[in-house]
Design a protein around this motif. Sequence first.
Motif, mmCIF file in Angstrom:
data_model
loop_
_atom_site.group_PDB
_atom_site.id
_atom_site.type_symbol
_atom_site.label_atom_id
_atom_site.label_comp_id
_atom_site.label_asym_id
_atom_site.label_seq_id
_atom_site.Cartn_x
_atom_site.Cartn_y
_atom_site.Cartn_z
ATOM 1 N N GLN A 171 0.833 -1.207 0.000
ATOM 2 C CA GLN A 171 0.000 0.000 0.000
ATOM 3 C C GLN A 171 0.867 1.256 0.000
ATOM 4 O OE1 GLN A 171 -2.467 0.688 3.446
ATOM 5 N NE2 GLN A 171 -3.903 1.931 2.271
ATOM 6 N N LEU A 172 1.888 1.276 0.848
ATOM 7 C CA LEU A 172 2.758 2.454 0.916
ATOM 8 C C LEU A 172 3.503 2.663 -0.398
ATOM 9 C CD1 LEU A 172 4.189 2.000 4.521
ATOM 10 C CD2 LEU A 172 2.672 3.835 3.753
ATOM 11 N N ASP A 175 0.879 4.007 -2.967
ATOM 12 C CA ASP A 175 0.216 5.281 -2.689
ATOM 13 C C ASP A 175 1.163 6.460 -2.508
ATOM 14 O OD1 ASP A 175 -2.032 3.769 -2.737
ATOM 15 O OD2 ASP A 175 -2.575 4.028 -0.637
ATOM 16 N N TYR A 188 -0.722 6.789 7.802
ATOM 17 C CA TYR A 188 -1.483 5.631 7.331
ATOM 18 C C TYR A 188 -1.897 4.689 8.454
ATOM 19 C CZ TYR A 188 -0.982 6.362 2.290
ATOM 20 O OH TYR A 188 -1.084 6.848 1.009
ATOM 21 N N TYR A 189 -0.995 4.470 9.416
ATOM 22 C CA TYR A 189 -1.214 3.389 10.386
ATOM 23 C C TYR A 189 -1.120 3.813 11.843
ATOM 24 C CZ TYR A 189 -0.551 0.594 6.207
ATOM 25 O OH TYR A 189 -0.668 0.075 4.937
#
Length: 318
Positions: A171-172, A175, A188-189
């Motif tokens: 994802q990182l 994105d 994000y987390y």
Amino acid sequence: MTSVPPLVLIAGPEQVLAERAVESTLALIREVDAGAEVVRLDGPAYEPGALALHTSPSLFGGTTVVVVRDLDEGTDDLLEEVVALAADPPMDAHVVLVHKGGNRGKRALDALKKAKARVIEAPAVKSDRDKGTFVTGEFRVARRRIAPDAVHALLEAVGKDLRELAAACAQLIADTTGTVEVETVERYYGGRVEATGFRVADAAVAGNASEALRLLRHALSGGLDPVPVVAVLASQLRQVARVAAAGRGSSASLAKELGMAPWQIDRARRAAAGWDGIRLGRAIQAVAAADFEVKGGGRDPVYAVERAVLTICRERQG
């Protein structure tokens, strides 16, 4: 002519790595024969003769790839047929066998290795150091970079599951652009309650009582159980104790010696500067008592973990 030999053995317990090894092997074969037929067999449900059936030359030509999962749980028929296949590898097919480990099927494994099967390792990825290497590798393969403190933040936020870690890396990478810094990971987390547990421990070991309690109450109200918080507190204190006892040396050398990641060595060294052996021992005892209470030995797990946090902070400040 394909670079993949007739026999491929993928050995090791880490299922994410094993699955990737299977898919990369299939991709190599499809580079030569895009229409290669893939047959998947399960070791525990193996039907006698299936290997011979699917590896026999086809009247219509083309390549067949037989993927055998869970060879370590395979039937006796399967193991015997693998031994026979190793003695006479197929001419027009590939067989990819996945073995998670253990002694079952050792004779088949030995036969495959003697037959010069390609062996791809899928070793367990358990320690934080190994997981940090995994994360860095994910970015390197994508020709990207992630900062060391961002690796640390990602491990703390996502947790222990390698599949989740791989998904977070993907994802990182998809994105973002450029180097992934800790601020990006936090964006994000950082809201995950699992990540808050590590921040509670960081604040407590640093002696910041107000911040540690604020983070703890936020995490508990968000659904985090006291048990993993106590486990993280214990882990952080143990790391400080181990690094302090190890003495001098480079972060890399101590990381190898202690089975930790270099960033964990650096963090523990910074934290150890405010502790001595006696106060560290009392803090560890307080966490051990809290561990007993949150696992059923006490009446109020929330109070037990709060008391442990305050004890750590008091010992650090004292």
